[in-house]
Each structure stands twice: as structure tokens, then as C-alpha cells.
Design a protein around this motif. Sequence first.
Motif, PDB file in Angstrom:
ATOM      1  N   VAL A   1       0.852  -1.182   0.000  1.00 49.64           N
ATOM      2  CA  VAL A   1       0.000   0.000   0.000  1.00 49.64           C
ATOM      3  C   VAL A   1       0.890   1.234   0.000  1.00 49.64           C
ATOM      4  O   VAL A   1       2.100   1.154   0.224  1.00 49.64           O
ATOM      5  N   HIS A   2       0.294   2.388  -0.239  1.00 50.50           N
ATOM      6  CA  HIS A   2       1.032   3.647  -0.178  1.00 50.50           C
ATOM      7  C   HIS A   2       1.256   4.013   1.284  1.00 50.50           C
ATOM      8  O   HIS A   2       0.436   3.689   2.155  1.00 50.50           O
ATOM      9  N   SER A   3       2.359   4.709   1.569  1.00 50.08           N
ATOM     10  CA  SER A   3       2.672   5.056   2.956  1.00 50.08           C
ATOM     11  C   SER A   3       1.578   5.897   3.607  1.00 50.08           C
ATOM     12  O   SER A   3       1.402   5.846   4.833  1.00 50.08           O
ATOM     13  N   ALA A   4       0.826   6.664   2.810  1.00 52.30           N
ATOM     14  CA  ALA A   4      -0.258   7.468   3.382  1.00 52.30           C
ATOM     15  C   ALA A   4      -1.305   6.583   4.044  1.00 52.30           C
ATOM     16  O   ALA A   4      -1.971   6.999   5.009  1.00 52.30           O
ATOM     17  N   SER A   5      -1.447   5.357   3.555  1.00 47.63           N
ATOM     18  CA  SER A   5      -2.433   4.445   4.144  1.00 47.63           C
ATOM     19  C   SER A   5      -2.079   4.082   5.576  1.00 47.63           C
ATOM     20  O   SER A   5      -2.964   3.831   6.398  1.00 47.63           O
TER      21      SER A   5
END
Length: 394
Positions: free
Chosen positions: A246-250
Motif C-alpha cells: 500500500v502507499h505510505s499514506a495508508s
Amino acid sequence: MRPRRARLTSTPRPRNRRAQILAAASVLFSERGYHNVGTEDIASSVGITAGALYRHFRSKQDLLACTVAESFDEAGELLISHGIDDLTALLHGLAQTAGTRRDLGVLWNREIRHLPPEQQASLRDRLHDVVSRLSAVLGHSVPGVSGADAELLAWCTLAVLTSPGYHRTEILPGRLIELLATMAVAVSAAAAPLDSATEPAADLPGRGGMAPASRREALLGAATRLFSAKGYQTVTMDEIAAAVKVHSASVYRHFDTKADLLAAVIDRGAEPLQLGLSQALFSADTSQEALDAAVDAYIAFAMIHYDLLAVLTCEVLSLPPARRHAVRSAQHDYVGQWFQLLEESRPELDDTEVRFRVHAALTIVNDVSRTVRLRCMPNVQERVRLAARRALYG
């Protein structure tokens, strides 16, 4: 007549300066953690400048590697000099070495992850040489012990010897050495008479398992594995996100900071341990029955949740101070219940010996669980159970 100039005098450099630096670094690394100690801290504790420290060691990593390597070398030389015929004398010698280096186990299990791969490999080779030599002595001295059993006994015996690094109970040096030797002799003979694999292996190498549907659970699992393998300080939120694809923002939708994620992992591990202890107390009629059940519950947890246990034992120092205090308090309560049960089971033991015996038993389980080859052995839980009880009761 010219005044006579005062003669300049210099204080000679102590011949054991290198040893002083190693001793100071060992204590600071074990008490504060590698990342929380600078070379200036080490130099200051010895009364020298950081520049003077670099005359002896190239870097902080070099200093950490040397603190561990020299103890392994000393143990290896001891094993060579004693041969294979006098196990008791050998274990007393190893207890002497371990008793003067209470921090060795902590440095090995918690801090060498911060070394470059080539230095880690070199240290593992030295440790495995020690284990191999001790296994040979045990195979020769303990009746009915196979090669694999001898290796497991060697690891359990070394765990007893290094266990004082995980607590600060004060004890006179002579008594510490004698107690370590006594426990090591008892554990070294803890050969389980089991010929067939009646208990499944705790872990199957290469089997990945299934991923949880919950994104938060997946992140907790990935963080646990990464913190265990690499250490909290070196793992980034991007790495954790990448492990879950997943993207780090998740990650930040579930955890505000990396410290919050670590706290959630530690909370996840602490609850089942306490539940296992509560069940042991509820199901027992005597203190020894309760303690034996607590040992069994701890082993069962460790052999399945070994990464989680590694985080519990190695990463509490990385928590913010207030959170760290709360976790330490809960851990002290957990271990304190073991102290009470052993005191009631063996009233002839004083408080100091109780503490050392409990920590020895816990360290046996911890060390075996973090070694893949050992936790995959058939009947490993029964073998570790016997070794832990030998540490507790003699």
C-alpha cells in the motif's frame, strides 16, 4: 638569572584503556540501546575525548562488534582448553566469563541487528563455533543425547549464562558465578527421552500463511516482522507500507506515528501473555502447578508469536518515556507473579535466587523461539519445558 621553567608532565595512557572503553560501551549499549548512545557518551564515561576513543576503534559499529566478538572468542578458547571430558569444570569457566559480562546476551539479541551484514555474519560464525563446541561436549557427557538434542541443550545452557543481562538484580560476583554454574549444570542435563515426533513443528520455513482482510491487522503484522528483524529505529513507515503493498499514506490512516504503531504491536503481545498467566492461576491448585502452567503458556505463545515476543523483549526502550514506563510496569507485574509462585513453591530460595532463576527460564524460551532451526525441532516445546523447569527448580 633566568627562572627555571616548570617541567611538563603527562599522564601515561592506561594500558587497559581499550578494555575500559569496551566495558563502558557494553554497559551503555545494554542500558540505553545502541541508537541512544553516542561515541561522546562512551568516551565521557571513561574520561577521554571522542578523538581518543577513535585511536582504538574505527566507529561505533566497530566498537559494538568488538564488545560481542571478544566474549565469543574468550568462550571459544575456554571450550578448546577444557576439552570434552569435564563438563562441570567447563560450565563453571563459562559462568565465570558470563558473570563478568552480564550484558552479552542483550547485545547479541538486541543490538547486533544494527551492524552491517558482513559483521553480523562474522559474529554468527563465532557464536556458532561456540555452540558447536559446547554441543560436542554435551553429546559426549550427557547420556542418550543426539546431535540435535545436544545443540538445543547448548543453546539452552548459553541462555542461562546470558540471562542476567535482562534484569538488574544486585548480587555479589562470586555468588552470581556459582548460581549461573549451578543452573547451567542442571539445564545441560535436561535431555528429554523422546524418540518420535509427537508434537508438530512450531514453524514451517517458507510457508507464508494467509494475509488478514483488515488493513490495520496487515500493517501490525508487517511492522511486527520488520521491527523484529531489523530493529524499530531502522525501519521506516515506507517499508511497512511496501510490505503490505500500500502507499505510505495508508499507514497514517491507522497510526499517527511510528511510535503509535510500535505501541500497538507491544500492546498486542502483552495481552495474550497476561491471559495465559491468568488461565494458569485459575486452573491450578498449588503454586507449582500454576508456575508450570505459566511456563507452558509462555512457551506456546513464544513458538508461534516469536516475532511479537522479540519486539516485546527488545523494543520497549524505543517507546516514548511515558508509554515505556507503563509497559515496563506491566512487564514487572507479569514477571513478579512468576517470582511469587516460585517463592511459594520453593521457600528455601531467597529473593535474589528466585529472580535469577525466573529470568533464566524466560531467557531459555526467548532464545530458542527466535532461532528458526531450534523452534522447528520435533517436540521442541517438551524439550524447552524441561530445560526451563530445570532452571527454575534445579
